[in-house]
Every structure is written in C-alpha cells, then in structure tokens.
Design an enzyme around this catalytic site. Structure first.
Site, PDB file in Angstrom:
ATOM      1  N   SER A  19       5.510   3.487  -1.627  1.00  8.24           N
ATOM      2  CA  SER A  19       5.845   4.452  -0.578  1.00  8.24           C
ATOM      3  C   SER A  19       5.799   5.863  -1.155  1.00  8.24           C
ATOM      4  O   SER A  19       5.752   6.842  -0.398  1.00  8.24           O
ATOM      5  CB  SER A  19       7.236   4.157   0.002  1.00  8.24           C
ATOM      6  OG  SER A  19       8.198   4.047  -1.030  1.00  8.24           O
ATOM      7  N   ASP A  78       6.214  -1.564  -7.763  1.00  4.82           N
ATOM      8  CA  ASP A  78       5.180  -2.079  -6.861  1.00  4.82           C
ATOM      9  C   ASP A  78       3.819  -2.149  -7.548  1.00  4.82           C
ATOM     10  O   ASP A  78       3.432  -1.199  -8.242  1.00  4.82           O
ATOM     11  CB  ASP A  78       5.008  -1.070  -5.709  1.00  4.82           C
ATOM     12  CG  ASP A  78       5.358  -1.660  -4.369  1.00  4.82           C
ATOM     13  OD1 ASP A  78       5.324  -2.887  -4.223  1.00  4.82           O
ATOM     14  OD2 ASP A  78       5.668  -0.864  -3.463  1.00  4.82           O
ATOM     15  N   GLU A 115       2.812  -7.418  -2.593  1.00  3.51           N
ATOM     16  CA  GLU A 115       2.773  -7.578  -1.138  1.00  3.51           C
ATOM     17  C   GLU A 115       1.883  -8.749  -0.756  1.00  3.51           C
ATOM     18  O   GLU A 115       0.805  -8.932  -1.329  1.00  3.51           O
ATOM     19  CB  GLU A 115       2.224  -6.306  -0.467  1.00  3.51           C
ATOM     20  CG  GLU A 115       3.203  -5.167  -0.497  1.00  3.51           C
ATOM     21  CD  GLU A 115       2.759  -3.996   0.375  1.00  3.51           C
ATOM     22  OE1 GLU A 115       1.864  -4.154   1.230  1.00  3.51           O
ATOM     23  OE2 GLU A 115       3.332  -2.902   0.193  1.00  3.51           O
ATOM     24  N   GLU A 173       9.979  -7.120   5.609  1.00  2.00           N
ATOM     25  CA  GLU A 173       9.859  -5.802   6.244  1.00  2.00           C
ATOM     26  C   GLU A 173       9.349  -5.921   7.671  1.00  2.00           C
ATOM     27  O   GLU A 173       8.387  -6.664   7.941  1.00  2.00           O
ATOM     28  CB  GLU A 173       8.911  -4.909   5.424  1.00  2.00           C
ATOM     29  CG  GLU A 173       8.695  -3.538   6.094  1.00  2.00           C
ATOM     30  CD  GLU A 173       8.140  -2.461   5.179  1.00  2.00           C
ATOM     31  OE1 GLU A 173       7.953  -2.720   3.969  1.00  2.00           O
ATOM     32  OE2 GLU A 173       7.909  -1.351   5.688  1.00  2.00           O
TER      33      GLU A 173
END
Ligand code: KIV
Length: 267
Positions: free
Chosen positions: A47, A85, A117, A183
């Site tokens: 992010s 991440d 992810e 999420e």
C-alpha cells in the site's frame, strides 16, 4: 532488550481469543511510535505505492523498495512482529523466483515473514516458502494486486463467490501460512472462515468476526485524505493537524517570530 513477537505468538493469541492488532508501517519514526503503542504486528504493505509514492494502485512497487522500507521499520521497532509484502509480479512466476525474493527480504530487511496475495493459485508457491521455513502471511478476498482483474477495488466473496474465498483461505492454511489477511469481504463470510481455520485471520474491511484487525496507518491517523473506504475509521484528524502545525510554522517564519533566541546558538 525486549524480544519481538514470533510466529508462535499468533496461534496462541487466537487460542486465547485475544484480538491481534496490526498496522502498516513504512518508515523508522512511525514504526517506533506504533511499536511503543503496543501493536502486535507491523506490516510493511505494498500500500506504500499509494500512500507514500502517490500511485493509484499498488502495482508499480518493486522488491527493492519493499526491502528498503522494511529495513527502516525493523530499525524502528523492538517488540512487534514485522512482515513484508511481496510486490506485484513475483507470484506470477516460478516458485524458485518467489523463493529467491523471499530470501532477499528476510536476509536484507530483517523481516520475520513475507506476505503473499492470492489463494488456491499461489498455494504451491506458499508451500515452497513454508517448507523452507520462511513464514508466510496469506492475503485473500479483495487482494489489491488483482485490482484490474476485479475491475476496481470491489468487495469480493458476495453470494456464490463466497465459496471461492473460503477455498482460498483453506488452501493458504494447508500451504502452511501462519495467519491470513481477509480483505474486503462480507462480515458473515469472514466469521465463517475464522471459525473454520486454525490459523488466525486478520481483517481489513472484513467485519468484526476476524481474529485481528489491520488498518493502513495513514488512514487510521487521518493523514491520507483521499478516498475514504467504508471500512476505514480515522482515529485522529491527522491532515487537519498537519496543515495547522505547518501553517503556524509558516506564519512564524514570515512574521519573524521563529526562530527565537531559544532556538539560536550563542557565540
Ligand atoms: O498493502 C497493504 O498495506 C496491505 C494491508 C492493507 C493488508 O495489504
């Protein structure tokens, strides 16, 4: 020197029904403050591509940038667990490429885990990391790296699509992840997933039924005053406070009242 939380603490927190507190961090000074505030996990999220670099998505972020920011977060923290991440584009490639990247993250940044992810399609890749003792935090549901495939930042797992998100979460657990971020999915679905999994779930826009919650620090502090998704709660009006403080500084510079004697050196 206090020791950090480890992967072993997260299942324990779930078993003890103590909600896991996770916040994103990207730099030394903020990491120090968040660590002192007692968060359990600092997530160096990609992010940062949006809130630090000003991109519209997380996609342009590179592995070198993730490592750079994670190094600063590790230096700024003592107690919190630090996860980094893996940026967009790695998990599209072979497990060896991802393994190489994860090794760099752990070796060069000092992070204790990487976040990956995706669900079923990346489960084998996650397994390649966990079987080599690289802890993985999973991330399913509205995975921002899939923004183009989703046609925008849209809630996932509604109606018939719920089964796919559940299958993704189960696959991540079976691949050996120590926890999973849920999420942008309906609250009832995350309750169901959290009850089904033995590993903890950490929610963002996934309702109160998760084993923990994560927010992007600039959202939490009200510093990012772009679009405010429904799931964001601002715990202070950071952008108002910053504008006020810097406006005050500008006024004092312009009217000559700063710097005063107390800010100046004698001969
Ligand atoms: O990139 C990020 O900051 C994240 C969290 C919001 C979960 O993935």
């Amino acid at each position: 020197m206090p020791s950090r939380l480890t992967v072993l603490d997260f299942p324990r927190l779930k078993a003890e029904k103590r909600p896991i507190v996770c916040v994103t961090a990207y730099d030394y000074t903020m990491a120090r403050l968040l660590d002192e505030a007692g968060v359990d996990m600092l997530l160096v999220g990609d992010s940062l591509g949006m809130v630090v670099q000003g991109h519209d998505t997380t996609l342009p972020v590179t592995l070198d940038q993730m490592i750079y920011h994670t190094q600063a977060v590790v230096r700024g923290s003592e107690k919190a667990f630090v996860a980094c991440d893996l940026p967009f584009g790695l998990c599209h490639r072979s497990s060896d490429v991802v393994l190489e990247a994860a090794i760099r993250v752990i070796k060069e940044s000092g992070a204790q885990a990487v976040k990956v992810e995706g669900g079923v399609p990346v489960a084998q890749t996650i397994q390649a990391l966990t079987t080599r003792h690289i802890p993985v935090l999973g991330h399913v549901g509205l995975t921002p790296q899939s923004v183009h495939a989703f046609g925008g930042f849209k809630v996932q797992g509604r109606g018939a699509a719920a089964d796919r998100v559940l299958a993704d979460a189960v696959a991540i657990e079976e691949a050996g992840a120590f926890a999973v971020v849920l999420e942008g999915i309906p609250a009832r679905l995350s309750e169901k997933i959290s009850a089904r999994l033995t590993i903890p779930t950490i929610g963002i826009g996934a309702g109160p039924g998760c084993d923990g919650q994560v927010l992007v620090v600039y959202d939490l502090l009200g510093l990012y005053d772009g679009v405010k998704p429904r799931f964001v709660k601002r715990y202070m009006d950071g952008s108002v406070l910053v504008r006020q403080a810097v406006g005050h500084f500008a006024e004092e510079v312009r009217n000559g009242s700063f710097p005063g004697e107390e800010h100046s050196f004698s001969e």
